[in-house]
Scaffold this motif. Sequence first.
Motif, PDB file in Angstrom:
ATOM      1  N   MET A  87       0.736  -1.203  -0.065  1.00  0.00           N
ATOM      2  CA  MET A  87       0.211  -0.017   0.001  1.00  0.00           C
ATOM      3  C   MET A  87       0.846   1.157   0.112  1.00  0.00           C
ATOM      4  N   TYR A  88       2.140   1.139   0.573  1.00  0.00           N
ATOM      5  CA  TYR A  88       3.062   2.417   0.305  1.00  0.00           C
ATOM      6  C   TYR A  88       4.008   2.524  -0.857  1.00  0.00           C
ATOM      7  N   ASN A  89       4.018   1.333  -1.565  1.00  0.00           N
ATOM      8  CA  ASN A  89       4.944   1.307  -2.691  1.00  0.00           C
ATOM      9  C   ASN A  89       4.223   2.193  -3.804  1.00  0.00           C
ATOM     10  N   VAL A 135       6.578   9.425  -3.820  1.00  0.00           N
ATOM     11  CA  VAL A 135       5.587   9.064  -2.864  1.00  0.00           C
ATOM     12  C   VAL A 135       6.117   9.864  -1.543  1.00  0.00           C
ATOM     13  N   SER A 136       4.968  10.507  -0.789  1.00  0.00           N
ATOM     14  CA  SER A 136       5.330  11.026   0.183  1.00  0.00           C
ATOM     15  C   SER A 136       4.657  10.542   1.572  1.00  0.00           C
ATOM     16  N   LYS A 155      12.779  -0.089   1.969  1.00  0.00           N
ATOM     17  CA  LYS A 155      12.822  -1.424   1.434  1.00  0.00           C
ATOM     18  C   LYS A 155      12.570  -1.598  -0.093  1.00  0.00           C
ATOM     19  N   TRP A 156      11.633  -0.897  -0.430  1.00  0.00           N
ATOM     20  CA  TRP A 156      11.098  -0.899  -2.100  1.00  0.00           C
ATOM     21  C   TRP A 156      12.316  -0.358  -2.773  1.00  0.00           C
ATOM     22  N   GLU A 157      12.705   0.883  -2.487  1.00  0.00           N
ATOM     23  CA  GLU A 157      13.806   1.760  -3.094  1.00  0.00           C
ATOM     24  C   GLU A 157      14.833   1.176  -3.458  1.00  0.00           C
ATOM     25  N   ASP A 161      15.758  -2.296  -2.633  1.00  0.00           N
ATOM     26  CA  ASP A 161      15.487  -3.527  -2.603  1.00  0.00           C
ATOM     27  C   ASP A 161      16.264  -3.994  -1.497  1.00  0.00           C
ATOM     28  N   LEU A 162      16.058  -3.609  -0.227  1.00  0.00           N
ATOM     29  CA  LEU A 162      16.491  -4.327   1.023  1.00  0.00           C
ATOM     30  C   LEU A 162      15.937  -5.686   1.335  1.00  0.00           C
ATOM     31  N   ASP A 163      16.656  -6.336   1.855  1.00  0.00           N
ATOM     32  CA  ASP A 163      16.083  -7.667   2.242  1.00  0.00           C
ATOM     33  C   ASP A 163      16.096  -7.402   3.876  1.00  0.00           C
ATOM     34  N   ILE A 164      15.215  -6.504   4.544  1.00  0.00           N
ATOM     35  CA  ILE A 164      15.094  -6.306   5.765  1.00  0.00           C
ATOM     36  C   ILE A 164      13.828  -6.803   6.297  1.00  0.00           C
ATOM     37  N   LYS A 165      13.773  -6.694   7.708  1.00  0.00           N
ATOM     38  CA  LYS A 165      12.376  -7.285   8.298  1.00  0.00           C
ATOM     39  C   LYS A 165      12.215  -6.066   9.743  1.00  0.00           C
TER      40      LYS A 165
END
Length: 121
Positions: free
Chosen positions: A68-70, A78-79, A105-107, A109-113
């Motif tokens: 929903m944020y991507n 996006v702001s 995470k999207w911008e 391409d991070l593999d984080i949680k």
Amino acid sequence: MPLEQTHANHSAMQAACASAAHDPGHGLTEQQLFSTLAVTSKWLQQADVQSLHPEIFKPRRPEPPCEMYNPPHPSYEVSCPNITAYICATNGLTYQNECFYCLDKWEFDLDIKVKKDGKCS
């Protein structure tokens, strides 16, 4: 593990260690046997705590719904809302809210949680 079963396992382990202490054929010293019993006992006590107090051992926070944020397209800007609801991520960074977390995470391409709610220590 039910408490009765844990106590039964503990008693069986004590009996096995006691009989092995009198039997030199097992190749373990009395100190080694007591050390093994102490480690096993500690593990069983931890198992009891988990079964008796499941409210303490809650699952981790679920991942936010990043879809929903991507942005719908990479060129779309996006702001995120200026809301402070800190999230600590597994990369050690604190994000102001889940929107900033999701965009990073999207911008990149991070593999984080999400590690936890709140600031990272």
